[in-house]
Design a protein around this motif. Sequence first.
Motif, mmCIF file in Angstrom:
data_model
loop_
_atom_site.group_PDB
_atom_site.id
_atom_site.type_symbol
_atom_site.label_atom_id
_atom_site.label_comp_id
_atom_site.label_asym_id
_atom_site.label_seq_id
_atom_site.Cartn_x
_atom_site.Cartn_y
_atom_site.Cartn_z
ATOM 1 N N GLU A 128 28.611 28.596 39.446
ATOM 2 C CA GLU A 128 28.361 29.603 39.006
ATOM 3 C C GLU A 128 29.069 30.928 39.663
ATOM 4 N N GLU A 156 31.478 30.724 41.663
ATOM 5 C CA GLU A 156 33.025 30.919 41.722
ATOM 6 C C GLU A 156 33.326 31.411 40.269
ATOM 7 N N ILE A 157 32.664 30.890 39.363
ATOM 8 C CA ILE A 157 32.894 31.405 37.913
ATOM 9 C C ILE A 157 32.890 32.975 37.896
ATOM 10 N N GLU A 158 31.797 33.470 38.183
ATOM 11 C CA GLU A 158 31.546 34.725 38.231
ATOM 12 C C GLU A 158 32.627 35.774 39.075
ATOM 13 N N ARG A 159 33.078 34.866 40.243
ATOM 14 C CA ARG A 159 33.970 35.720 41.001
ATOM 15 C C ARG A 159 35.492 35.651 40.083
ATOM 16 N N LEU A 160 35.739 34.358 39.713
ATOM 17 C CA LEU A 160 36.922 34.370 38.914
ATOM 18 C C LEU A 160 37.140 35.150 37.677
ATOM 19 N N THR A 161 35.787 35.427 36.889
ATOM 20 C CA THR A 161 35.569 36.132 35.988
ATOM 21 C C THR A 161 35.928 37.721 36.367
ATOM 22 N N ALA A 162 35.716 38.169 37.642
ATOM 23 C CA ALA A 162 35.738 39.462 38.080
ATOM 24 C C ALA A 162 37.198 39.640 38.152
ATOM 25 N N ASN A 219 39.740 38.096 36.837
ATOM 26 C CA ASN A 219 40.288 38.243 35.759
ATOM 27 C C ASN A 219 39.961 39.451 34.965
ATOM 28 N N ASN A 220 38.923 40.164 35.171
ATOM 29 C CA ASN A 220 38.627 41.272 34.599
ATOM 30 C C ASN A 220 39.349 42.430 35.118
ATOM 31 N N GLN A 221 39.568 42.393 36.698
ATOM 32 C CA GLN A 221 40.344 43.354 37.035
ATOM 33 C C GLN A 221 42.051 43.205 36.781
#
Length: 147
Positions: free
Chosen positions: A108, A110-116, A118-120
């Motif tokens: 979770e 890692e997914i949040e980090r990757l989502t952040a 991606n958003n950037q």
Amino acid sequence: MSKQPTTWHEEHKAQLSRGQRAADVMRNGMGSWPFVGGFIGFMIAWALVNSLVLASKAWDPYPYILLNLFLSMLAGLQGAILLIAAKRQDAIAAVMAQHDYDTDVQAEAEIERLTAINNQQLEILHELRQLLRDRGDAAQREGGHSQ
């Protein structure tokens, strides 16, 4: 040189005591068809030897009181072994559940980090598109003024 454990299960098995390993081996043995078949064969052999082969000199004549005593002792021992094995299975299930939870928490994060990230990246792309539009608009205005 010994091979290092690589999976959680191998690491767990490497930490087992002799008693825990013995309980696992006995549980796996007693919970198998070969054990059941062998046990039935043993009881039939016991009855045949004591009833037919030895007849008058049988060490345990019918109704096989000694066999009954052994079966009672075996049942008591099996019960204890099965309880030990059940406790071990509960402990293994608890450790595996904790391991799964820890893995889920890490995933979770890692997914949040990757989502952040991606958003950037999406924000950067949006800004680049806006810059390109602004440049295009400026180029059109300059092109219109020079004519």
